[in-house]
Design a protein around this motif. Structure first.
Motif, short mmCIF file in Angstrom:
data_model
loop_
_atom_site.label_atom_id
_atom_site.label_comp_id
_atom_site.label_asym_id
_atom_site.label_seq_id
_atom_site.Cartn_x
_atom_site.Cartn_y
_atom_site.Cartn_z
N ASP A 124 63.18 48.27 96.66
CA ASP A 124 62.51 48.75 95.46
C ASP A 124 62.79 49.90 94.95
O ASP A 124 63.22 50.93 95.59
CB ASP A 124 60.64 48.67 95.59
CG ASP A 124 60.36 47.08 95.94
OD1 ASP A 124 60.55 46.32 94.91
OD2 ASP A 124 59.31 46.99 96.29
N THR B 73 62.34 53.81 96.64
CA THR B 73 62.28 53.73 98.13
C THR B 73 63.21 54.39 99.11
O THR B 73 62.95 55.23 99.87
CB THR B 73 62.15 52.28 98.53
OG1 THR B 73 60.87 51.74 98.18
CG2 THR B 73 61.82 52.26 100.29
N ASP C 237 53.30 51.01 100.82
CA ASP C 237 54.36 49.87 101.11
C ASP C 237 55.38 50.36 102.22
O ASP C 237 55.58 49.48 103.27
CB ASP C 237 55.54 49.63 99.95
CG ASP C 237 54.59 48.92 98.78
OD1 ASP C 237 53.60 48.63 99.00
OD2 ASP C 237 55.22 49.09 97.66
N ARG D 263 54.61 53.45 96.60
CA ARG D 263 55.80 53.14 97.51
C ARG D 263 55.41 53.72 98.92
O ARG D 263 56.04 52.99 100.13
CB ARG D 263 57.05 53.91 96.97
CG ARG D 263 57.56 53.24 95.70
CD ARG D 263 58.06 51.91 95.86
NE ARG D 263 58.83 51.47 94.91
CZ ARG D 263 58.07 50.19 94.45
NH1 ARG D 263 56.78 49.96 94.72
NH2 ARG D 263 58.39 49.84 93.31
#
Length: 218
Positions: free
Chosen positions: A28, A31, A66, A63
């Motif tokens: 992504d 990241t 995640d 982020r």
């Protein structure tokens, strides 16, 4: 083997391939640049946001969440009197160091003239310079001063907790380098070796450690 359920809200390539699984975690936008920042050691959220110009606060928070879920980063509270939360890479996250180094080597030829919209931070040059220093075969800590500021890098065997850091190293460095940004870019692109840059007077070397001696050819 039964298929593992996908975490809620997570996008996936849904391919039984190691590269696809890796990209599920780090593919992504932003990241890997967050990883680049955290390779320099633990950072507060505000510091990350300041050194990732262009990322929104919502995107950065998403982020990081995640990356915590994927066990790439962890958050911890610093003890008093600091009493601040920081993010840092896990062991799994730090193993992305060679991935970032390969990416910067692959992307180095694209660093031609700096565009008017390009942001720059001194420590963004740490990984390419670390790669060039690692090629000398020595080990130690090197302080570096560029036009944009100072940072330090760590080279040698093993898995460093932090590959580099802002400012001068907390311990006595094995060498100290002073050079301009253009020379650093040329070294990162492979247009110029560090040894040649020293011989041509484009890099000033201070110190008597192993790396300093290797750079001077002594």
């Amino acid at each position: 083997m039964p298929r593992q359920p996908r975490p809620p809200g997570r996008r996936s390539y849904d391919q039984y391939c190691a590269a696809a699984r890796a990209l599920d975690a780090v593919g992504d936008r932003w990241t890997l640049l967050i990883v680049r920042e955290l390779l320099g050691g633990p950072r507060r959220y505000t510091d990350l946001h300041a050194d990732l110009p262009g990322v929104s606060t919502d995107m950065l928070a998403t982020r990081l969440k995640d990356m915590e879920r994927d066990a790439l980063v962890e958050r911890r509270r610093l003890p008093a009197p600091v009493s601040a939360s920081v993010y840092e890479l896990t062991v799994r996250g730090r193993r992305l160091l060679p991935v970032l180094q390969a990416l910067e080597e692959w992307g180095a030829p694209a660093l031609d003239d700096r565009r008017p919209t390009d942001a720059v931070r001194a420590h963004w040059f740490a990984l390419p310079l670390r790669r060039a220093l690692s090629g000398l075969g020595g080990a130690g800590v090197v302080d570096v001063r560029l036009d944009e500021g100072e940072f330090h890098v760590r080279v040698g065997p093993g898995e460093p907790h932090a590959a580099y850091g802002d400012g001068r190293a907390p311990e006595a460095p094995d060498a100290r380098l002073v050079l301009d940004t253009g020379t650093c870019v040329a070294v990162g692109r492979g247009d110029l070796s560090l040894e040649d840059a020293v011989r041509e007077g484009r890099v000033e070397v201070e110190g008597e450690g192993e790396l300093a001696k290797l750079l001077r050819g002594s």
